[in-house]
Each structure stands twice: as structure tokens, then as C-alpha cells.
Design a protein around this motif. Structure first.
Motif, PDB file in Angstrom:
ATOM      1  N   ARG A   1      22.784 -25.644  18.259  1.00  0.00           N
ATOM      2  CA  ARG A   1      23.064 -24.249  18.599  1.00  0.00           C
ATOM      3  C   ARG A   1      23.786 -24.137  19.938  1.00  0.00           C
ATOM      4  O   ARG A   1      24.740 -23.378  20.082  1.00  0.00           O
ATOM      5  CB  ARG A   1      21.772 -23.439  18.611  1.00  0.00           C
ATOM      6  N   SER A   2      23.351 -24.899  20.946  1.00  0.00           N
ATOM      7  CA  SER A   2      23.991 -24.799  22.258  1.00  0.00           C
ATOM      8  C   SER A   2      25.438 -25.295  22.201  1.00  0.00           C
ATOM      9  O   SER A   2      26.314 -24.750  22.871  1.00  0.00           O
ATOM     10  CB  SER A   2      23.200 -25.558  23.333  1.00  0.00           C
ATOM     11  N   ASN A   3      25.701 -26.288  21.372  1.00  0.00           N
ATOM     12  CA  ASN A   3      27.066 -26.784  21.209  1.00  0.00           C
ATOM     13  C   ASN A   3      27.936 -25.722  20.531  1.00  0.00           C
ATOM     14  O   ASN A   3      29.052 -25.433  20.972  1.00  0.00           O
ATOM     15  CB  ASN A   3      27.043 -28.074  20.394  1.00  0.00           C
ATOM     16  N   ALA A   4      27.420 -25.103  19.484  1.00  0.00           N
ATOM     17  CA  ALA A   4      28.166 -24.049  18.788  1.00  0.00           C
ATOM     18  C   ALA A   4      28.445 -22.874  19.727  1.00  0.00           C
ATOM     19  O   ALA A   4      29.559 -22.337  19.747  1.00  0.00           O
ATOM     20  CB  ALA A   4      27.395 -23.586  17.557  1.00  0.00           C
ATOM     21  N   GLU A   5      27.447 -22.484  20.520  1.00  0.00           N
ATOM     22  CA  GLU A   5      27.639 -21.376  21.468  1.00  0.00           C
ATOM     23  C   GLU A   5      28.704 -21.716  22.511  1.00  0.00           C
ATOM     24  O   GLU A   5      29.511 -20.862  22.882  1.00  0.00           O
ATOM     25  CB  GLU A   5      26.314 -21.036  22.152  1.00  0.00           C
TER      26      GLU A   5
END
Length: 162
Positions: free
Chosen positions: A145-149
Motif C-alpha cells: 500500500r505504501s508503495n502504491a501511494e
């Protein structure tokens, strides 16, 4: 007589995430060898407690992709600290790599703009394949999720209205 493998020290729960992209906002994603189907940007933990995050980025980018910050076309200024820190729960499947009781990691986020068509040489023990995708598609493919954000924030970080 064969020797026993030397045990690895526990990972330090401080890492970097480097969103590698072109001026056109195509993003490099790499597929994990230990978890096929898990796509991500370059990530990596500090080698020692006082290792500066920027140094970790430079080392990890070179190790995982063969891209050398400071080489022709990739000046040191191309690596930008986004001044963003994510604290997240370490996936249970990877907690054994850390010390006892460690469940959270602090991730420092950076961007690295590279020329389109730059050669990528993966570390075969770490990654299976790579792909360049438009930022929207890259964000959708990341398992983290943090990578996608971080990828979704790329246009704003680069001053592009896309």
C-alpha cells in the motif's frame, strides 16, 4: 569438511523505498523472487544503524537494478528525498528476518528520475523480472500500500498535472 552457513544478523527495521521513474512518469517495477507475483519499487533496509537513508538508496538501487546514481544520465541530484516517512506493520511472512518482537518498520521515501530506456540489470536472487509502466498502472500492480501511494503521488512530486 563443509562449514555451516554464517547466520545473518537481524534486519534493521528502517528502510528506503525508491520510486524510479522517467520524465514521462513511467515507473520501474520489479517482481520479487521470494514471492512471485509481488511487484514493487526498489526497497531495502539499512545495512547499519547509522547508514544515511540516501546512502541506502544509492546502494539498493545499484544492487537491485544496476542503475548507478552518479553515472552519466543519472546525476546525484536525480535522487530526491520526498521527506516522507511511512511506519507500517511488517508482513508476518518476513518478520523472521528481524529481531525478536520487531513488528514495525520505518520507510524513507525517495524518487529517482532516470532517462527512458536506461538498462536494468536485476539481482537474480532478489528479483525475477522488471517492467516499465505508466504511473497509474504501476500503482495498481504494487502489493504494498505504501508503495502504491508513493507512486500515486508521483505526478504532484514532479510538478505534473496528470
Amino acid at each position: 569438511m563443509p562449514t555451516a552457513p554464517v547466520p545473518r544478523p537481524p534486519k534493521i527495521p528502517t528502510s528506503v523505498l525508491v520510486v524510479i521513474h522517467t520524465a514521462a512518469l513511467d515507473v520501474l517495477l520489479i517482481e520479487r523472487a521470494d514471492k512471485p507475483g509481488f511487484w514493487q519499487s526498489v526497497t531495502g533496509s539499512m545495512d547499519f544503524v547509522d547508514e544515511p537513508p540516501r546512502a541506502t538508496c544509492i546502494r539498493e538501487v545499484a544492487e537491485e537494478t544496476g542503475i548507478v546514481v552518479g553515472s552519466p544520465g543519472v546525476p546525484p541530484s536525480a535522487l530526491v528525498d520526498w521527506d516522507l516517512r511511512n511506519v507500517y506493520e511488517i508482513y508476518p511472512m518476513w518478520r523472521h528476518r528481524y529481531g525478536p518482537g520487531v513488528t514495525q518498520n520505518t520507510e524513507h521515501v525517495f524518487g529517482l528520475q532516470v532517462p527512458a530506456g536506461i538498462p536494468v540489470t536485476l539481482a537474480p536472487r532478489e528479483h525475477l523480472q522488471h517492467v516499465w509502466l505508466p504511473w497509474q498502472e504501476a500503482a495498481g500492480r504494487c502489493f504494498s500500500r505504501s508503495n502504491a501511494e508513493a507512486i500515486r503521488a508521483l505526478p504532484a512530486r514532479c510538478g505534473a498535472a496528470r
